[in-house]
Design a protein around this motif. Structure first.
Motif, PDB file in Angstrom:
ATOM      1  N   SER A 481       0.824  -1.208   0.000  1.00  0.00           N
ATOM      2  CA  SER A 481       0.000   0.000   0.000  1.00  0.00           C
ATOM      3  C   SER A 481       0.859   1.259   0.000  1.00  0.00           C
ATOM      4  CB  SER A 481      -0.930  -0.013   1.219  1.00  0.00           C
ATOM      5  OG  SER A 481      -1.647   1.187   1.327  1.00  0.00           O
ATOM      6  N   ARG A 482       1.907   1.247   0.809  1.00  0.00           N
ATOM      7  CA  ARG A 482       2.785   2.425   0.888  1.00  0.00           C
ATOM      8  C   ARG A 482       3.502   2.658  -0.438  1.00  0.00           C
ATOM      9  NH1 ARG A 482       4.849   6.583   1.265  1.00  0.00           N
ATOM     10  NH2 ARG A 482       6.144   7.459   2.939  1.00  0.00           N
ATOM     11  N   GLU A 484       2.644   1.493  -3.542  1.00  0.00           N
ATOM     12  CA  GLU A 484       1.712   1.822  -4.626  1.00  0.00           C
ATOM     13  C   GLU A 484       1.217   3.256  -4.499  1.00  0.00           C
ATOM     14  OE1 GLU A 484      -0.299  -2.418  -5.974  1.00  0.00           O
ATOM     15  OE2 GLU A 484      -1.289  -1.225  -4.423  1.00  0.00           O
ATOM     16  N   GLY A 485       1.004   3.725  -3.271  1.00  0.00           N
ATOM     17  CA  GLY A 485       0.610   5.123  -3.084  1.00  0.00           C
ATOM     18  C   GLY A 485       1.681   6.079  -3.547  1.00  0.00           C
ATOM     19  N   SER A 486       2.942   5.712  -3.327  1.00  0.00           N
ATOM     20  CA  SER A 486       4.042   6.557  -3.787  1.00  0.00           C
ATOM     21  C   SER A 486       4.165   6.529  -5.307  1.00  0.00           C
ATOM     22  CB  SER A 486       5.349   6.098  -3.139  1.00  0.00           C
ATOM     23  OG  SER A 486       6.423   6.919  -3.505  1.00  0.00           O
ATOM     24  N   ALA A 488       1.769   6.130  -7.385  1.00  0.00           N
ATOM     25  CA  ALA A 488       0.641   6.850  -7.979  1.00  0.00           C
ATOM     26  C   ALA A 488       0.922   8.337  -8.129  1.00  0.00           C
ATOM     27  CB  ALA A 488      -0.608   6.640  -7.130  1.00  0.00           C
ATOM     28  N   SER A 489       1.883   8.835  -7.365  1.00  0.00           N
ATOM     29  CA  SER A 489       2.190  10.269  -7.436  1.00  0.00           C
ATOM     30  C   SER A 489       3.087  10.621  -8.615  1.00  0.00           C
ATOM     31  CB  SER A 489       2.871  10.725  -6.136  1.00  0.00           C
ATOM     32  OG  SER A 489       4.117  10.064  -5.967  1.00  0.00           O
TER      33      SER A 489
END
Length: 540
Positions: A481-482, A484-486, A488-489
């Protein structure tokens, strides 16, 4: 108002009319309970089960070990406490865990389902343990993990590790075995408990218990803070039961001590805490040569981590345990001094010397050199990350010099590639550090200094995390999650095609001075391996 039972009736009229069970409660000075009441209570199985269930709940709330199993619904599946020896497997070495399983079942809470004690389940997890768990480099003899008669704690650890790394049908059992494991470790600290009482062979009992804690620690060292307490318990067992003199008949306590020390240092590195295990063991029988590879690594890590602990500095794990927005706002009133810089430079110099010495040994195999290089790259990133969380984990912080940016990004890229070249990586420490490296590389891409294979390497690491079966929620879910969130930016334009920017353009008008690096700039070049076509083909 109490029940008044007529002489020839089994129930009073009031209870008979309301359809309730009638229990006559005699006065304190009553001589005895009427025989028909005794007969009623003895024959009412639901009443008896209800009382036993309530008693078990009270005992669990008070933390008392349950001397017997509570009443359970009848089942056709054989369990370890059934006593029917005909259901035991034919192979003698597989029948040994059931004695320890019976003890674990007695101490487990009612929230643990009875299905985990089925004989077939325990037999499967026990026999498949070696296939599912890789060997430990500090304990080369894997056969010691399945002793003839394991203590309950080691069995709980094996059942948890084997179920956690098994197929989906066993992964769902892992959280229950984890509960059993935690209770087993806690029982070591309860006077008179069956799990905490040494067997006739106290040395063997202690050795196997410490081994069980080592296995559990490797699986939980990142996201379970109590791992440090487990390490303390293991160390105390070593001090109490390790013999003063060892010969060919005694267990390999030296390697076991090294294993506990490694877990301690990895846990301390992620949480920037003080190591529990001392640098030099107090027992002569545990002394290790100063030329030993693991001892040398432990010495430099212990010295460096001890200097930075207790200062309230943000840690590597705090950047995963908190929301990204909170991480970006991390500030610390702790200023880094010239002494801190000197400690880090000496730490780096020792790591460089360690790499050169142990990769150039003539007697070392390719596998040994690969292991040395992996440890070097991971611990190099730990050293370079001392300052990074305190800067909000921002590669482009104004307090970072171009040289620091270059060196951190170079080290992160090398760490990220470990998962491509080495398929034996599995411990929590390794996976957390590789994910940490991936987050740093993502920031490099965002800043326009990405390399052509950065995104491929990150995606391969993500693929490696996602293919691991883990009980939900898991550590891997948090790492995925951490990351993939990064990812996405990253803007579509940058992620689809970005150009490699020379390192000498990290800062406007700034040229990198090789002498300003903390580590030897050439240290990472001697063992860079090409990715295998089979591994990289997964990403096509």
């Amino acid at each position: 108002m109490k029940c008044v039972v007529e002489e020839n009736d089994e129930k009073c009229r009031r209870c008979m009319g309301s359809g309730l069970p009638c229990v006559f409660v005699p006065r304190v000075n009553a001589a005895s309970l009427p025989e028909h009441i005794l007969s009623y209570v003895g024959n009412d199985s639901s009443f008896r089960e209800d009382v036993l269930h309530r008693l078990k709940v009270i005992e669990e709330f008070l933390g008392l070990p349950n001397p017997g199993s509570s009443a359970v619904e009848p089942t056709d599946t054989a369990r370890v406490g059934d006593g029917d020896e005909q259901t035991l497997p034919e192979v003698s070495e597989l029948s040994t865990p059931f004695d320890a399983a019976r003890i674990l079942e007695k101490t487990s809470p009612s929230s643990v389902p009875s299905s985990i004690w089925e004989r077939s389940t325990i037999e499967q997890l026990w026999s498949c343990f070696h296939d599912r768990m890789p060997g430990l480099h500090f304990m080369p003899n894997k056969e010691i993990f399945l002793p003839p008669s394991p203590p309950p704690l080691l069995l709980a650890s094996i059942l948890y590790c084997s179920s956690r790394r098994g197929p989906p049908d066993t992964v769902g059992l892992a959280p229950h075995y984890f509960t059993v494991l935690c209770i087993a470790i806690s029982q070591l600290c309860i006077p008179g408990s069956q799990i905490g009482t040494p067997s006739n062979n106290a040395e063997e009992w202690a050795f196997q218990n410490v081994l069980g804690i080592v296995l559990a620690g490797l699986m939980m060292e990142a996201n379970v803070g109590q791992t440090g307490i487990w390490i303390s318990v293991a160390y105390r067992l070593i001090l109490e039961y390790c013999p003063a003199y060892q010969d060919e008949t005694t267990r390999d306590w030296r390697n076991l001590f090294s294993g506990v020390q490694i877990i301690d240092l990895e846990h301390a590195a992620l949480h920037l805490s003080c190591p529990v295990i001392p640098l030099e063991p107090p027992l002569q029988s545990l002394k290790i040569s100063h030329r030993d590879q693991l001892h040398r690594l432990s010495r430099m890590m212990h010295t460096g981590l001890t200097h930075f602990t207790g200062r309230g500095l943000p840690t590597i794990w705090s950047c995963f345990d908190q929301a990204p927005a909170a991480v970006a706002n991390i500030t610390t009133s702790n200023s880094f001094t010239a002494v801190d810089g000197a400690i880090i430079r000496d730490w780096a110099r020792q790591l460089d010397d360690w790499l050169i010495e142990f990769t150039q040994r003539a007697d070392g195999s390719d596998k040994d050199r690969q292991l040395v290089f992996r440890q070097y790259v991971l611990h190099r990133l730990v050293v370079l990350s001392i300052y990074h969380p305190a800067r909000g984990c921002d590669l482009w912080s104004i307090s970072m010099t171009p040289i620091e940016q270059h060196e951190l990004l170079l080290s992160a890229r090398s760490t990220l590639k470990l998962h491509i070249h080495d398929d034996s990586i599995w411990s929590n420490f390794d996976l957390v550090m590789i994910t940490w490296a991936a987050l740093i590389v993502v920031q490099g891409i965002q800043g326009g200094i990405g390399e052509a294979d950065d995104l491929e390497n990150i995606r391969f690491h993500l693929y490696s995390l996602k293919r691991m079966n883990e009980p939900k929620p898991s550590l891997y879910d948090k790492l995925i999650s951490r990351l993939e969130g990064s990812l996405a930016s990253i803007s579509t334009t940058v992620s689809d095609g970005f150009r490699q920017t020379p390192y000498d353009n990290l800062g406007p008008g700034c040229e990198l001075d090789q002498a300003g690096h903390i580590f030897d700039p050439a240290s990472l070049q001697q063992m860079i391996l090409p990715a295998s076509s089979e591994q990289m083909g997964i990403l096509q």
